[in-house]
Design a protein around this motif. Structure first.
Motif, short mmCIF file in Angstrom:
data_model
loop_
_atom_site.label_atom_id
_atom_site.label_comp_id
_atom_site.label_asym_id
_atom_site.label_seq_id
_atom_site.Cartn_x
_atom_site.Cartn_y
_atom_site.Cartn_z
N LEU A 1 1.84 -2.54 8.84
CA LEU A 1 2.97 -3.46 8.72
C LEU A 1 2.68 -4.61 8.17
CD1 LEU A 1 5.25 -2.46 11.75
CD2 LEU A 1 5.13 -1.82 9.38
N ASN A 2 1.45 -5.13 8.59
CA ASN A 2 0.90 -6.47 7.94
C ASN A 2 0.22 -6.51 6.52
OD1 ASN A 2 0.18 -9.16 9.92
ND2 ASN A 2 0.53 -7.38 11.01
N MET A 3 0.01 -5.03 6.11
CA MET A 3 -0.34 -4.83 4.88
C MET A 3 0.86 -4.81 3.92
SD MET A 3 -3.65 -2.19 5.26
CE MET A 3 -3.68 -1.85 3.22
N ALA A 4 2.03 -4.25 4.59
CA ALA A 4 3.28 -4.32 4.19
C ALA A 4 3.80 -5.81 3.59
CB ALA A 4 4.21 -3.58 4.89
N ASN A 5 3.50 -6.40 4.79
CA ASN A 5 3.96 -8.07 4.49
C ASN A 5 3.31 -8.59 3.30
OD1 ASN A 5 4.75 -10.43 4.81
ND2 ASN A 5 3.93 -10.64 6.91
N ALA A 6 2.01 -8.41 3.08
CA ALA A 6 1.05 -8.61 1.92
C ALA A 6 1.75 -8.22 0.72
CB ALA A 6 -0.13 -8.74 2.09
N LEU A 7 1.99 -6.89 0.77
CA LEU A 7 2.39 -6.22 -0.57
C LEU A 7 3.65 -6.52 -0.86
CD1 LEU A 7 2.26 -4.02 -2.83
CD2 LEU A 7 3.28 -2.48 -1.09
N GLY A 8 4.77 -6.90 -0.02
CA GLY A 8 6.16 -7.33 -0.19
C GLY A 8 6.03 -8.79 -0.94
N ALA A 9 5.32 -9.60 -0.43
CA ALA A 9 5.20 -10.89 -0.59
C ALA A 9 4.70 -11.11 -1.95
CB ALA A 9 4.54 -11.65 0.14
N PHE A 10 3.67 -10.29 -2.43
CA PHE A 10 2.98 -10.20 -3.61
C PHE A 10 4.04 -9.65 -5.00
CE2 PHE A 10 0.60 -8.06 -7.06
CZ PHE A 10 -0.27 -9.11 -7.48
N VAL A 11 4.38 -8.65 -4.78
CA VAL A 11 5.24 -7.91 -5.65
C VAL A 11 6.68 -8.82 -5.75
CG1 VAL A 11 4.48 -5.88 -5.44
CG2 VAL A 11 6.50 -6.52 -4.34
N GLY A 12 7.15 -9.46 -4.62
CA GLY A 12 8.46 -10.38 -4.73
C GLY A 12 8.13 -11.70 -5.35
N GLY A 13 6.79 -12.15 -5.29
CA GLY A 13 6.45 -13.29 -5.95
C GLY A 13 6.12 -13.31 -7.52
N LEU A 14 5.77 -11.95 -7.79
CA LEU A 14 5.44 -11.64 -9.22
C LEU A 14 6.56 -11.46 -10.01
CD1 LEU A 14 2.89 -10.79 -10.54
CD2 LEU A 14 3.43 -8.21 -10.18
N VAL A 15 7.69 -10.87 -9.46
CA VAL A 15 9.19 -10.57 -10.36
C VAL A 15 9.64 -12.15 -10.25
CG1 VAL A 15 9.15 -8.34 -9.89
CG2 VAL A 15 10.24 -9.75 -8.31
N THR B 1 8.12 -14.88 -10.69
CA THR B 1 7.38 -15.63 -11.37
C THR B 1 7.58 -15.35 -12.81
OG1 THR B 1 5.47 -15.93 -10.10
CG2 THR B 1 4.98 -16.06 -12.35
N TRP B 2 8.00 -13.89 -12.98
CA TRP B 2 8.32 -13.47 -14.27
C TRP B 2 9.74 -13.93 -14.73
CZ3 TRP B 2 6.66 -7.67 -13.31
CH2 TRP B 2 5.16 -7.38 -13.34
N GLY B 3 10.47 -14.49 -13.95
CA GLY B 3 11.59 -15.31 -14.28
C GLY B 3 13.00 -14.22 -13.89
N TRP B 4 12.66 -13.41 -13.02
CA TRP B 4 13.72 -12.34 -12.99
C TRP B 4 14.88 -12.78 -11.90
CZ3 TRP B 4 11.26 -6.78 -12.64
CH2 TRP B 4 10.58 -6.54 -13.94
N GLY B 5 14.37 -14.15 -11.06
CA GLY B 5 15.29 -14.71 -10.22
C GLY B 5 15.15 -14.06 -8.73
N PHE B 6 15.75 -14.79 -7.82
CA PHE B 6 15.52 -14.72 -6.48
C PHE B 6 16.06 -13.31 -5.85
CE2 PHE B 6 14.29 -19.33 -6.40
CZ PHE B 6 13.18 -19.17 -5.99
#
Length: 409
Positions: free
Chosen positions: A351-365, A367-372
């Motif tokens: 679940l902590n790895m899921a936390n890191a994965l979710g935060a990473f991919v969420g931040g990535l999109v 950054t790409w300008g897709w919105g919150f």
């Protein structure tokens, strides 16, 4: 409720419901302390940064150090304590957690704080794993899911009561008081566990090799992967909830504590329902909840700009994620017979790895300008992938049962 009797008997007996209730409450208090220290740090991050003389982004590594401790500590500490009686192991883990938090009170610089937060995180996953095994062993097999969910309830309630209280105390009296408060909860937990949790002998064949043998089971890894991938969507939304609620839904920043409180109430409700769902059908619940999470995240992305829908959906998201955890925890017990403690503990690493994965991919999109709202859509995709992994795991189970039936026939 009367206090349980603790007199020993030469004849082994099944704990009474009264004993079980007090024992599970004791374990849940530990979960409350763990949840408080894990999530309250996010609200006090600016105070911590100022206190140790670093920037807020740099101070964020303190949270990462704790998460790293969780990932490393779960397999390491359970393997080390493989031959210990489970109650003794749980007490030792809570003692380490308490020491780690009290050492954080004394940290005078950033580097020392990193180390103490890493230490505090080490027993996190291992404690929940051992606590889940203890709780499940005290009840009938048909009630394991409910027993596990009640232990996890401490973590859910922390988001409603512990985190706001610790944040308030930290803001008013200094961030170090967060760790004083959590250290106190740790001490209360140890006292309660010592008094109320029945002693359990270690498995007669318990060993480091036996526990590590669990890692040879493909179904253990598949279940952990369901948690890492499927739960990643849950964290993709939660990580950026403040920005989404202010920038998209249009709420004032001062309303965020209410929003986070709704999220926490959803977790409490979901945890309660999830335990009963796990007792109904472990795999059926995983299938159902993975699909439900995907649907909920899509609806959230489409309606978050409507304030009343945003509030409703943030409650539902909290509930949907919490509903999944008891089934994942119970599934790990099912697929690791004879050495369930390590597999159960690894759930929290996942679940902590899921936390890191979710935060990473969420931040990535973002950054790409897709919105919150984009992290929610990415999260829905992750939930669908988690469902696919769960279905594959169930397919292998069915194939294995069919093969055994053919041999028996």
């Amino acid at each position: 409720m009367t206090l349980p009797q603790t007199k020993s008997s030469s004849k082994p007996t099944t704990p009474s419901p009264n004993v079980v209730a007090w024992a599970i409450l004791s374990l849940a208090i530990g979960g409350f302390g763990i949840g408080t220290t894990e999530f309250a740090m996010m609200g006090l991050l600016p105070n911590v940064a100022e206190g140790v003389g670093v920037s807020v982004p740099t101070a964020g590594h303190v949270i990462s150090a704790y998460a790293l401790g969780v990932v490393v500590g779960a397999p390491l500490l359970v393997a080390i304590g493989a031959k210990m009686p489970r109650k003794t192991l749980a007490l030792g883990l809570m003692a380490l957690f308490t020491v780690g938090n009290l050492l954080s009170v004394l940290a005078q610089d950033y580097t020392t704080l990193l180390v103490t937060r890493f230490i505090a995180g080490l027993p996190h996953g291992a404690f929940f794993g051992v606590a889940a095994v203890l709780a499940a062993s005290m009840v009938a097999p048909t009630k394991r899911g409910r027993a596990i969910s009640m232990v996890m309830m401490g973590l859910s309630v922390a988001n409603v009561l512990g985190v706001p209280l610790a944040t308030f105390v930290g803001q008013q009296f200094g961030w170090r008081w967060l760790f004083v408060l959590v250290g106190g909860i740790g001490i209360v937990t140890m006292v309660c566990m010592f008094v109320f949790v029945p002693a359990q002998k270690a498995h007669p064949d318990a060993s480091l090799r036996r526990e590590l043998g669990t890692l040879k089971r493909g179904q253990v890894w598949l279940t952990l992967l369901v948690g890492v991938v499927g739960f990643g969507g849950f964290f993709a939304v939660y990580t950026y909830v403040a920005n989404t609620m202010t920038d998209v839904a249009g709420f004032d920043a001062g309303f965020l504590p209410v929003i986070v409180g709704l999220y926490g109430l959803g977790m409490v409700a979901g945890n309660y329902v999830g335990g009963r769902m796990a007792d109904w059908s472990v795999m059926g619940s995983i299938y159902l909840m993975m699909g439900f999470i995907a649907a909920v995240l899509v609806i959230y992305a489409a309606t978050v700009h409507i304030q009343w829908m945003a509030l409703l959906m943030i409650f539902v998201i909290g509930a949907s994620g919490a509903m999944l955890v008891p089934s994942l925890q119970t599934r790990l017990l099912d697929v690791s017979p004879g050495a369930p403690t390590l597999a159960s503990s690894l759930n929290h690493s996942a679940l902590n790895m899921a936390n890191a994965l979710g935060a990473f991919v969420g931040g990535l999109v973002i950054t790409w300008g897709w919105g919150f709202t984009a992290p929610a859509l990415v999260g829905a995709v992750l939930a669908v992938l988690g469902l696919a992994i769960a279905l594959f795991s169930g397919f292998l189970d069915k194939g294995s049962r069919t093969g055994r039936a053919a041999v028996d026939g």
